[in-house]
Design a protein around this motif. Structure first.
Motif, PDB file in Angstrom:
ATOM      1  N   LEU A 605       0.829  -1.205   0.000  1.00  0.00           N
ATOM      2  CA  LEU A 605       0.000   0.000   0.000  1.00  0.00           C
ATOM      3  C   LEU A 605       0.865   1.259   0.000  1.00  0.00           C
ATOM      4  O   LEU A 605       0.566   2.239  -0.696  1.00  0.00           O
ATOM      5  N   SER A 606       1.957   1.243   0.752  1.00  0.00           N
ATOM      6  CA  SER A 606       2.865   2.387   0.762  1.00  0.00           C
ATOM      7  C   SER A 606       3.491   2.588  -0.612  1.00  0.00           C
ATOM      8  O   SER A 606       3.628   3.733  -1.091  1.00  0.00           O
ATOM      9  N   VAL A 609       0.984   4.242  -2.852  1.00  0.00           N
ATOM     10  CA  VAL A 609       0.851   5.683  -2.590  1.00  0.00           C
ATOM     11  C   VAL A 609       2.013   6.448  -3.205  1.00  0.00           C
ATOM     12  O   VAL A 609       1.841   7.515  -3.823  1.00  0.00           O
ATOM     13  N   ALA A 612       1.549   6.653  -6.964  1.00  0.00           N
ATOM     14  CA  ALA A 612       0.540   7.640  -7.339  1.00  0.00           C
ATOM     15  C   ALA A 612       1.078   9.058  -7.220  1.00  0.00           C
ATOM     16  O   ALA A 612       0.814   9.923  -8.075  1.00  0.00           O
ATOM     17  N   ALA A 613       1.849   9.332  -6.148  1.00  0.00           N
ATOM     18  CA  ALA A 613       2.434  10.673  -5.996  1.00  0.00           C
ATOM     19  C   ALA A 613       3.486  10.938  -7.058  1.00  0.00           C
ATOM     20  O   ALA A 613       3.601  12.058  -7.577  1.00  0.00           O
ATOM     21  N   CYS A 781       1.269   1.695  -9.794  1.00  0.00           N
ATOM     22  CA  CYS A 781       0.290   1.906  -8.719  1.00  0.00           C
ATOM     23  C   CYS A 781      -0.787   0.820  -8.756  1.00  0.00           C
ATOM     24  O   CYS A 781      -1.147   0.268  -7.710  1.00  0.00           O
ATOM     25  N   CYS A 785      -1.479  -2.007  -5.908  1.00  0.00           N
ATOM     26  CA  CYS A 785      -2.810  -2.162  -5.309  1.00  0.00           C
ATOM     27  C   CYS A 785      -3.262  -3.617  -5.388  1.00  0.00           C
ATOM     28  O   CYS A 785      -3.868  -4.144  -4.429  1.00  0.00           O
ATOM     29  N   LEU A 850      -6.797   5.993  -4.734  1.00  0.00           N
ATOM     30  CA  LEU A 850      -5.500   6.660  -4.654  1.00  0.00           C
ATOM     31  C   LEU A 850      -5.268   7.643  -5.786  1.00  0.00           C
ATOM     32  O   LEU A 850      -4.561   8.644  -5.610  1.00  0.00           O
ATOM     33  N   THR A 851      -5.818   7.385  -6.956  1.00  0.00           N
ATOM     34  CA  THR A 851      -5.511   8.216  -8.129  1.00  0.00           C
ATOM     35  C   THR A 851      -6.641   9.154  -8.529  1.00  0.00           C
ATOM     36  O   THR A 851      -6.399  10.075  -9.315  1.00  0.00           O
ATOM     37  N   LEU A 854      -8.943  10.404  -3.595  1.00  0.00           N
ATOM     38  CA  LEU A 854      -8.169  11.078  -2.559  1.00  0.00           C
ATOM     39  C   LEU A 854      -7.435  12.325  -3.049  1.00  0.00           C
ATOM     40  O   LEU A 854      -7.309  13.293  -2.286  1.00  0.00           O
TER      41      LEU A 854
END
Length: 872
Positions: A605-606, A609, A612-613, A781, A785, A850-851, A854
């Protein structure tokens, strides 16, 4: 002459209706006038001038109010069905409670009541039609037209109920069937009707035929509904649907076929004016809903303005939106009753006269039935400001205009429409303010200052900023004029004035363009081209500059007049649309987003993230790499983050393209170069997208029957079809010239832009790398996931799924591809090796959180931050 809204007219249209020249002023509503020798019929009415859109040759018109009610009825029907389906427990509970109460009524009594009320309902249309046809003084032709409309509406409503019943018995969801109907006792497979009895067609007939007496019909319909519930033959929802379908069908019929023109005939106008104590002898149509009325003897002529409910309602949506948007907008006239509007217009005229303002006094007011009224003004001879020659617009006349406005301001009366047609100059040179229909009494400070700003602009368009401001300062004083500067903004002006400002700006730009004379040979040829004219400043800026000369300390910062900005409304609508599309998909499985995040592996999960960033940083690299100018990379990254919020109000990648173009414009890049830079990056991104898709397909080694290969073939086939269409268009000379003319501005900028980029290979490499990493970070990503929810697909298969599914879903016209991207990704990921059905859904849900979901709040914060620093 000038009408009630201040619009002057100099010609006459249509024919003239003359009445008898008698002193009694009697008459009848059908145009006959009474005289000393008895009733003498008036000449036949001339045909109504085609002054209103939607009027057919048969004297019918389509009422905008009917269209609004039709659309509103359809929306309420849809909401009723959705509420009944989603709130099944409440609907079924209400039906059971009503059924339990109805069971207390003895069955024979309920049956008798149902039979009697059904017979009464069926007799209603016939009784209503007979009563109207047999009434004394009835225009039977007009009534027959209305009854024919009612019959058509009843047929359509009955057909709609049959189609609805067939849909309920057929493909409708069982949950909806159980919400709208009740099982019949002793017949387990039978149920009550989803729309009760004849409510819909009877109500449609009464509404479409414009029946006046509604107390008896509604009493009968209410008793019939209660009897249906008491006998167990209907549910409350079925009754509500019957009313809605009948009402909607009636207004749909009235809009589709039109209604008989309700405007009064000239003979009726003569009769109403005589009853008001005037002495009219002829009526001449003089424009839309305006009439010139001649009076007997040496009495002054009249300007009669017809207040028609349908004409006022025509711009209802626009007026309501302006009222919701602006703090200084007038109250929509369509929301007033006809009597209230009549009283308001007369009261404004009386208040202006009491204030000492020169205006047209009201001679009479009268109602003409439910849908029309009239206001008669004493006619003032003269011409409006836009009809005067330039030499006639003297400084004394401008000072007189401001003097009249000063009288209004002293009594806190707002005009709201100080346009050229509202300034009437009589033969003696005195100015009269007309067109007070939308004004206000006891107006607020902002509205009064808006009048000053409007009149400054109106006069400046005619005489220039210097003369307009000088005349205003000489009458109102420098402080009062300076106080209006914050209101000197286009949104505070009338639509006609804004259009005139744009036209003046285009005219000044054309005059300022360099004029190069044609090349000539021989004597007399000038050695150098003529110098270009100096560009004229913006008119509003010129007015501000003139005011600041007398009051340098005057406030110039515009006052915020908008309650609701269009972009805010778009953001709200986009958010609601995205939520409406996403929520059913997100919670349609047992593994909802909360459970997926709670059970996800923290390590994967990290990584998801971080991927995605990193996509936003990669997007900024792919963006700035195709811009030769130097940009702030931090702001470029924030612009990509802001794109996450813009997705809510734009389909696919349209919002990102517009956002990046705006970012470059604010950075000082010309619009053409900005579009070419963004277009070049998008083109390279498409090429890299296809190359990556081919590479991932090769790495997965998919077979001939795999879904990924079929989807890839569909994408490539679509591109091939687009290429064939482009080649076909290029083969036709007219189409080729049309396409070349549309693409020439872009190609003229793109090619030099690419050549300039080739001179800087480092920047081009950054752009290439960024465009490549944009897709790879999103693939990573989605892969992380999937691993986070316990699935173990191959990275290449996830790459194929994302590249195909994202391309297919983003082609949909929904915000961010919401709903379509999710469906495409889930459908493809379920068929990937080592993937489970529930796991695919959970992985896509987590990926979209996430994409897409959020980043919305950080995107809004980034967008606001960039806007405050003038970077967007």
């Amino acid at each position: 002459m000038a009408d009630a809204t201040g619009n002057a007219t100099s010609g006459r249209t249509g024919g003239t209706v003359e009445g008898t020249d008698d002193s009694t002023g009697g008459g009848t509503s059908d145009g006959t006038t009474g005289g000393p020798s008895g009733a003498v019929p008036a000449p036949p009415d001339p045909p109504a001038p085609p002054d209103r859109p939607g009027i057919a040759a048969t004297g019918r018109l389509r009422q905008p109010a009917a269209l609004i009610r039709l659309l509103g009825g359809l929306v309420v029907i849809a909401l009723t069905l959705l509420s009944a389906d989603y709130a099944r427990a409440t609907t079924n509970g209400l039906a059971e409670d009503v059924g339990g109460a109805a069971a207390l009524v003895p069955h024979p009594l309920g049956g008798v009541a149902t039979g009697l009320t059904t017979a009464a309902v069926l007799l209603l249309p016939g009784c209503s039609a007979a009563r109207r046809l047999l009434a004394p003084g009835t225009d039977r032709r007009h009534v027959l037209q209305q009854l024919a409309d009612g019959v058509l509406a009843a047929v359509l409503a009955y057909g709609a109920t049959l189609l609805f019943a067939l849909w309920i018995d057929g493909p409708a969801p069982f949950s909806l069937v159980s919400a709208l109907t009740r099982p019949l006792p002793g017949l387990p497979l039978a149920h009550t009707e989803p729309v009760y009895g004849y409510l819909a067609p009877v109500l449609a007939f009464l509404t479409a035929s414009a029946a006046r007496d509604r107390r008896v019909p509604w009493t009968v319909l209410t008793l019939s509904a209660l009897a249906g519930i008491a006998s167990g033959a209907a549910t409350p929802t079925a009754l509500l649907l019957g009313v809605l379908i009948g009402w909607t069908a009636a207004h749909g019929t009235r809009w589709a076929v039109g209604t008989p023109d309700p405007r009064p005939r000239p003979g009726q106008l003569l009769h109403s004016l005589r009853e008001a104590g005037l002495h009219p002898v002829s009526v001449t149509p003089d424009g839309p809903d305006r009439y010139l009325v001649r009076q007997r003897g040496d009495r002054p002529d009249l300007d009669v303005q017809l207040l028609d409910r349908q004409a006022v309602t025509a711009a209802l949506v626009q007026r309501v939106w302006r009222r919701l948007r602006l703090r200084t907008a007038p109250h929509p006239r369509a929301l007033r009753s006809l009597r209230t509007g009549l009283e308001h217009e007369a009261l404004l005229s009386y208040a202006a006269v009491a204030a000492g303002v020169r205006t047209r006094p009201v001679a009479a007011t009268a109602e003409l039935g439910r849908d029309a009224a009239l206001v008669a003004y004493l006619r003032l001879p003269g011409r409006t400001l836009d009809e005067l020659a330039d030499e006639e617009v003297t400084d004394a006349l401008l000072a007189d205009v401001w003097g009249q406005l000063a009288l209004l301001q002293r009594r806190a009366i707002a005009h709201r429409a100080l346009v050229p047609s509202a300034l009437l100059v009589d033969p003696a040179g005195a100015v009269h303010l007309v067109g007070l229909a939308d004004g206000d009494i006891a107006a607020g400070e902002l509205v009064l200052l808006s009048d000053i700003a409007q009149l400054l602009t109106t006069l400046a368009l005619r005489t220039g900023a210097e003369r307009s401001v000088r005349a205003a300062v000489s009458v109102l004083g420098p402080d009062a004029v300076a106080a209006a500067l914050p209101l000197l903004q286009p949104i505070a002006l009338t639509p006609g004035t804004r259009a005139a400002l744009k036209q003046a700006a285009r005219r000044d730009a054309a005059a300022a363009a360099p004029r190069v004379p044609p090349q000539r040979t021989g004597p007399g040829t000038p050695a150098d081209p003529e110098p270009a004219a100096e560009p004229c400043p913006d008119l509003l800026d010129g007015i501000r500059a003139e005011v600041l000369r007398s009051r340098p300390q005057a406030p110039v910062r515009p006052v915020r007049l908008e309650r609701l900005r269009p972009r805010t409304l778009l953001a709200v609508v986009g958010g609601l649309t995205a939520g409406w599309l996403l929520v059913p998909q997100l919670f349609a499985t047992e593994r909802n987003p909360i459970a997926a995040v709670a059970d996800a592996d923290p390590f994967w999960l990290s990584l998801a993230v971080l991927a995605a960033a990193a996509g936003h940083v990669a997007g900024a690299m792919g963006f700035v790499g195709f811009v030769p100018e130097r940009l702030d990379f931090r702001n470029a990254v924030l612009a990509q983050v802001a794109g996450s919020f813009v997705k809510l109000v734009s389909p696919g990648g349209v919002g990102g393209v517009a956002l990046n173009t705006r970012f470059l414009q604010r950075a000082g890049v010309p619009t053409a170069q900005a579009l070419s830079s963004v277009g070049a990056g998008q083109l390279l991104g498409l090429v890299l997208h296809l190359l990556q898709l081919g590479a991932f397909v090769y790495l997965t080694g998919v077979g001939p029957g795999s879904s990924e290969l079929d989807a890839m073939r569909a994408v490539i086939g679509g591109l091939a079809v687009a290429g064939i269409l482009l080649a076909s268009v290029s083969a036709v000379p007219p189409a080729r010239r049309w396409l070349a003319a549309r693409l020439r501005p872009l190609t003229a900028e793109v090619l030099p832009r690419l050549v300039e980029l080739l001179r800087n290979p480092g920047r081009l490499a950054v752009g290439f790398t960024g465009q490549l990493l944009v897709s790879l970070t999103l693939v990573a990503c989605l892969y992380c996931c999937a691993r986070a929810v316990g699935q173990e697909p191959s990275f290449a298969s996830v790459g194929v799924v994302f590249l195909v599914g994202n391309a297919a879903g983003n082609a949909a016209p929904t915000p961010g591809g919401a709903g379509f991207v999710d469906t495409a990704l889930v459908g493809l990921l379920e068929r990937a090796p080592s993937m489970e059905v529930g796991g695919a859904m959970a992985a896509v849900v987590l990926f979209r959180l996430l994409t897409f979901v959020l980043p919305v709040l950080p995107g809004w914060a980034a967008l606001t931050w960039l806007q405050r620093r003038k970077a967007l």
